[in-house]
Scaffold this motif. Structure first.
Motif, PDB file in Angstrom:
ATOM      1  N   HIS A  54       7.239  12.267   1.748  1.00  0.00           N
ATOM      2  CA  HIS A  54       6.919  12.368   3.161  1.00  0.00           C
ATOM      3  C   HIS A  54       5.758  11.484   3.551  1.00  0.00           C
ATOM      4  CE1 HIS A  54       4.713  15.503   0.944  1.00  0.00           C
ATOM      5  NE2 HIS A  54       3.728  15.176   1.725  1.00  0.00           N
ATOM      6  N   HIS A  55       4.800  11.251   2.652  1.00  0.00           N
ATOM      7  CA  HIS A  55       3.695  10.362   2.988  1.00  0.00           C
ATOM      8  C   HIS A  55       4.223   8.957   3.246  1.00  0.00           C
ATOM      9  CE1 HIS A  55       1.134  13.592   2.055  1.00  0.00           C
ATOM     10  NE2 HIS A  55       0.064  12.898   1.744  1.00  0.00           N
ATOM     11  N   PRO A 105       0.813  -1.228   0.000  1.00  0.00           N
ATOM     12  CA  PRO A 105       0.000   0.000   0.000  1.00  0.00           C
ATOM     13  C   PRO A 105       0.840   1.270   0.000  1.00  0.00           C
ATOM     14  CG  PRO A 105      -0.060  -1.033   2.161  1.00  0.00           C
ATOM     15  CD  PRO A 105       0.713  -1.953   1.271  1.00  0.00           C
ATOM     16  N   LEU A 152      -4.469   7.945   4.193  1.00  0.00           N
ATOM     17  CA  LEU A 152      -3.471   7.896   3.123  1.00  0.00           C
ATOM     18  C   LEU A 152      -3.947   6.998   1.993  1.00  0.00           C
ATOM     19  CD1 LEU A 152      -0.013   7.628   4.898  1.00  0.00           C
ATOM     20  CD2 LEU A 152      -0.809   9.448   3.428  1.00  0.00           C
ATOM     21  N   LEU A 153      -4.551   5.873   2.372  1.00  0.00           N
ATOM     22  CA  LEU A 153      -4.933   4.895   1.356  1.00  0.00           C
ATOM     23  C   LEU A 153      -6.155   5.344   0.568  1.00  0.00           C
ATOM     24  CD1 LEU A 153      -4.457   1.454   3.094  1.00  0.00           C
ATOM     25  CD2 LEU A 153      -3.251   2.351   1.102  1.00  0.00           C
ATOM     26  N   PHE A 202       9.121  17.488   9.571  1.00  0.00           N
ATOM     27  CA  PHE A 202       8.983  16.415  10.553  1.00  0.00           C
ATOM     28  C   PHE A 202       9.466  16.880  11.928  1.00  0.00           C
ATOM     29  CE2 PHE A 202       7.793  12.251   8.666  1.00  0.00           C
ATOM     30  CZ  PHE A 202       7.511  12.706   7.396  1.00  0.00           C
ATOM     31  N   VAL A 225      13.381  16.162   4.054  1.00  0.00           N
ATOM     32  CA  VAL A 225      12.637  15.412   5.073  1.00  0.00           C
ATOM     33  C   VAL A 225      13.615  14.799   6.074  1.00  0.00           C
ATOM     34  CG1 VAL A 225      11.204  13.390   5.477  1.00  0.00           C
ATOM     35  CG2 VAL A 225      10.623  14.966   3.648  1.00  0.00           C
ATOM     36  N   ARG A 229       2.570   3.538  -3.021  1.00  0.00           N
ATOM     37  CA  ARG A 229       1.775   4.448  -3.833  1.00  0.00           C
ATOM     38  C   ARG A 229       2.019   5.890  -3.397  1.00  0.00           C
ATOM     39  NH1 ARG A 229      -4.063   3.909  -3.916  1.00  0.00           N
ATOM     40  NH2 ARG A 229      -4.234   2.380  -2.269  1.00  0.00           N
ATOM     41  N   PHE A 230       2.480   6.061  -2.152  1.00  0.00           N
ATOM     42  CA  PHE A 230       2.734   7.415  -1.661  1.00  0.00           C
ATOM     43  C   PHE A 230       4.131   7.836  -2.049  1.00  0.00           C
ATOM     44  CE2 PHE A 230       0.627   5.232   2.114  1.00  0.00           C
ATOM     45  CZ  PHE A 230      -0.582   5.212   1.487  1.00  0.00           C
TER      46      PHE A 230
END
Lengths: 601, 291
Positions: free
Chosen positions: A115-116, A108, B275-276, B37, B96, A111-112
């Motif tokens: 930073h995600h 999963p 997020l998903l 962050f 980051v 896909r990001f």
């Protein structure tokens, strides 16, 4: 070409393994505490190398290292405690668990972006620790889990010396196998992705799958490191595998150097040794690792390794002196088309692509006959690039069809074009800067699936016939464009003209039937422009490769192309023989802005 | 019903703090494209500033509420000026990483200076609670909900309306273009970090009496701030406010109705779900076309 295999074998497999085992041997006579420490340091080296793969090569900010190590440590201890599995047998099970955990996290999360993705790894980190704390019946929860004594071939984990030796050998094997992956095809493909995603994609590299594979493999090794760590520390505590461990270990590849496995070994080794060597640093460990990491990112992102390399005299100075010698292909431009077959190489029918109401490509029909060089010109904003991107698969049409050599390609993604024997070059050169020219071209061969790359990694180190054949083909292609002298140079050191040649070598090595050339001479010097024209004409004649050429440089197209099309405002307004097409009044008006052609014609 | 309303008030109280935290995160990201962050560490520093001012030095609250945010804001601007300014050409990956380690630096420095465990700060208003029928509304709750949201909206106003905000938005849309129009990147980025740090410091002040003051506050607030920002679309300021409030309410309801094990994991699970299934959040900004 043996050079290639030797360097991988020596630099990435044998030397680090020997170093670690030798370190273990030396430590045999040391004090018990020193031996315990040496065990920890060797494991830190393994963690560093595993993180080089995911952080340095795959460019993922991995903050789930603690969780992955916990999976290995707790997995191994729980298998022994609850199921009575012998320790050695728990190791492969832990590796497998790490692989699965990495896969579960990556599928999963990849896909990001950026930073995600980093946040997703933090989430995983916390969920695993929370899980361990909550499942107290099996894991001991917050109270910790006592690891049973381990007996491997008569070696007990409570004997620091022999245990250290066992761990050193296990880590040497692990680092050696990681070296095979990092130093050869798999690692190079990851580097190619980080250098130029679009180009990797165009040559059949599935970016997402490679990222997932890097995640899973790296996690498997981290779990192994956890399992090797567990017997020595004797009591596992969920907090010691928390986010703090993840942050400290993220410092390993960054401080050591992210570009090769040596960076991981140096980073892990140095950062784990320092707090013990300088005791006053011990309690401030995270503080100065954070400082070091920030300093490295600011001053030299290559880390300790990069700084060492820039200070030490360069060993491969001679490469700079070699200037590419362009082969002479005869000055004749392709006067007549190469033998044409009955087939059409490209047939676009009623192609339409609109962006928010702006119709970039408006019901375009385009036919390029097999064997010919077809030029496509038009003013800025005419839709050339959109049409080109549709043919190369990067932006699908809203409607209309594309057939390549009689086969409908529909909305197939760009990375499958190479399976249709279609390759391309890029307007803004997209070579893989960190890789040698030879490796750039080998990726052009197009066998870039994850399993292909893993197999080819082993093949390269072992020097199998397949790997030698790939290197030979790549060298042939480099010779054809006149770059064989620079085969082992990193592509980023080449001049723009030579990078454009390298792109051509990469495009022809798979013996494609069609090459899509996106402004192949933009930005190169006049003289180099002539040589590239000769080279392209030669390739077209010699191998019968069809070419679609987008250019602003009309002289270049006129000289090279057998036929051409002119686009304006999303439509093709004229096509045919270059001279006649350029002479047509509507073309002159559209393209040269001549309003008075009617009078002069 | 009363139970539900009381819960909602509690949810809004924590949600307002999350919203304030998220706004700072979004301001910095909107103006400079950096994802901070270290934001949790800024919030934590704000909380420690509150502890120092109120408990150690005995300053009046209004002074603390002015000095601490200014201090955290200046620190954030200094971080941008001393570190990030030298990394203008670096990619998002490096930025980051630097903020991750900057956050670690902050919480570890605090851990060394304040050796003790969680510290407590007295609430600002401790007067008699307001009774509204069956509802008991403490002044502290009122202060946090109203104060945090007003501060957040003021931050949004500065960013959106004032000249500083225009420069920031211009730069995030087109860096070269904004430079050619005479905006200085260094100045504007430092301003953005100052504003973001200021909001983080305020969030820390509002959070201190409720959540306690400890180095763990850094991690405990960065994740919710991130979740709130993502729910809101990550580039939308009003989205961040709503995201924070939604997150606060959801967290409080689940904590009341679900087993405690689930409570700890909730924010993380929610982040994963968001997020998903809605990576662009509730208020997606128009995305630039991929070339």
């Amino acid at each position: 070409m043996s050079k290639l295999f030797q360097s991988v074998l020596l630099g990435s497999v044998i030397l680090p393994a020997l170093l670690i085992v030798a370190g273990g041997m030396l430590g045999l006579g040391a004090s018990s505490f020193a031996q315990y420490l040496a065990t920890q340091i060797v494991i830190a080296c393994l963690v560093g190398v595993a993180l080089v793969m995911i952080v340095g090569y795959a460019r993922v900010i991995m903050l789930a290292t603690g969780a992955m190590m916990a999976i290995g440590a707790y997995g191994s201890a729980m298998l022994m405690l609850h199921l009575g599995v012998p320790y050695l047998l728990t190791l492969p099970i832990c590796i497998l668990s790490g692989l699965v955990a990495g896969f579960v996290l990556a599928v999963p999360s990849t896909r990001f972006k950026g930073h995600h993705l980093a946040m997703a790894t933090i989430v995983f980190q916390f969920l695993v620790v929370i899980g361990i704390r909550e499942a107290g019946d099996w894991t001991g929860g917050a109270l910790g889990l006592r690891v049973p004594n381990v007996d491997v071939f008569g070696i007990s984990a409570y004997q620091d010396g022999p245990w250290m030796f066992f761990v050193a050998i296990a880590c040497a094997l692990a680092i050696g196998s990681l070296g095979v992956l990092l130093g050869a095809r798999f690692g190079k493909t990851l580097k190619a992705i980080s250098d130029a995603e679009v180009a990797a994609d165009a040559y059949g590299v599935d970016l997402v799958r490679f990222k997932i594979a890097a995640f899973a493999i790296s996690s498997a090794y981290l779990a192994l490191a956890g399992a090797l760590l567990a017997p020595g520390v004797r009591v596992l505590d969920p907090e010691s595998f928390g986010i703090h461990l993840s942050i400290v270990t993220l410092g390993y590849p960054i401080v050591g150097g992210m570009g090769s496995l040596w960076g991981g070994i140096i980073g892990g080794g140095v950062l784990r040794t320092l707090p013990e060597a300088l005791r006053f640093l011990g309690q401030y460990q995270e503080l100065w690792i954070a400082l070091l990491a920030i300093a490295v990112m600011m001053i030299n992102p290559g880390g300790i390794l990069g700084i060492a390399r820039s200070v030490l005299p360069a060993s491969r100075q001679q490469a700079k002196d070699v200037v590419s010698a362009a082969p002479v292909h005869g000055a004749q431009p392709a006067a007549s088309p190469a033998p044409a077959s009955a087939e059409d190489a490209i047939r676009v029918t009623a192609g339409v692509k609109a962006y928010d109401g702006l119709v970039a490509v408006d019901h375009v029909d385009l036919v390029v006959k097999a064997g010919e060089i077809h030029g496509l010109i038009g003013p800025n904003g005419a839709g050339k690039t959109t049409l080109f991107n549709a043919i190369s698969g990067f932006t699908p049409f809203d409607s209309g069809t594309i057939a390549l050599f009689g086969r409908q390609v529909g909305n197939e993604p760009s990375r499958t074009r190479i399976k249709h024997s279609v390759t391309r070059t890029f307007q803004h050169v997209a070579v893989f800067g960190q890789l040698s020219c030879l490796d750039n071209v080998i990726i052009g061969l197009g066998r870039n699936g994850v399993t292909d790359a893993l197999a080819a990694s082993v093949g390269e180190v072992a020097g199998t016939a397949g790997a030698r054949d790939a290197a030979r083909k790549a060298l042939d292609a480099l010779r054809e464009v006149g770059l064989e002298n620079l085969a082992y140079e990193p592509a980023r050191r080449l001049s723009l003209g030579n990078q454009r040649r390298l792109e051509i070598a990469r495009a022809i090595v798979s013996r494609p039937r069609l090459i899509l050339l996106d402004e192949p001479v933009s930005g190169v010097a006049r003289e180099e422009e002539h040589r590239i024209a000769e080279l392209l004409a030669h390739l077209n004649r010699q191998h019968g490769i069809t070419m679609l050429l987008i250019e602003h440089n009309i002289a270049f197209v006129r000289r090279l192309a057998h036929s051409m099309s002119v686009m304006a405002a999303g439509r093709i307004i004229a096509s045919g023989d270059p001279e006649q097409t350029i002479a047509r009044p509507e073309v002159r008006r559209q393209y040269f802005g001549e309003a008075h052609v009617e009078h002069s014609a | 019903m009363t139970q539900f309303l009381l819960l909602s008030l509690g949810g809004l109280r924590i949600g307002a703090i999350y919203a304030l935290a998220a706004i700072g995160l979004v301001v910095i990201h909107k103006a400079t494209r950096a994802v901070n962050f270290a934001h949790g560490a800024f919030i934590m520093l704000g909380a420690y500033g509150g502890f120092l001012g109120v408990e150690r030095w005995g300053l009046p609250y209004w002074q603390v509420y002015i000095l601490v945010p200014l201090g955290v804001g200046l620190l954030a601007a200094a971080f941008e000026y001393l570190v990030l300014r030298r990394m203008r050409t670096a990619d998002a990956f490096s930025l980051v990483i630097v903020t991750v380690f900057a956050g670690t630096l902050g919480s570890e420095a605090i851990r060394i200076v304040f050796e003790s465990e969680t510290l407590a700060v007295a609430p600002v208003l401790s007067g008699r609670p307001i009774i509204l029928g069956p509802l008991i509304l403490t002044l502290e709750t009122l202060w946090i909900i109203a104060g945090a949201i007003v501060c957040g909206l003021a931050g949004i106003y500065v960013f959106s309306r004032a000249g500083m905000g225009r420069a920031m938005r211009a730069m995030s849309a087109n860096l070269r273009g904004a430079q050619l129009c005479g905006y200085s990147v260094d100045v504007v980025y430092a301003q953005a970090w100052f504003l973001g740090g200021l909001l983080a410091g305020l969030a820390g002040l509002f959070a201190a009496p409720r959540l306690g003051v400890s180095p763990e506050l850094a991690i405990a607030t960065i994740v919710p701030a991130f979740v709130a920002a993502i729910i809101g679309g990550f580039d939308s300021l009003k989205g961040a406010v709503l995201g924070g409030l939604i997150l606060g309410l959801l967290e409080t309801y689940t904590a009341a109705f679900l087993p405690p094990a689930f409570k700890n994991a909730f924010t993380f699970l929610l982040l994963l779900v968001v997020l998903l299934f809605m990576p662009d959040g509730l208020f997606p900004e128009r995305k630039a076309r991929r070339v």
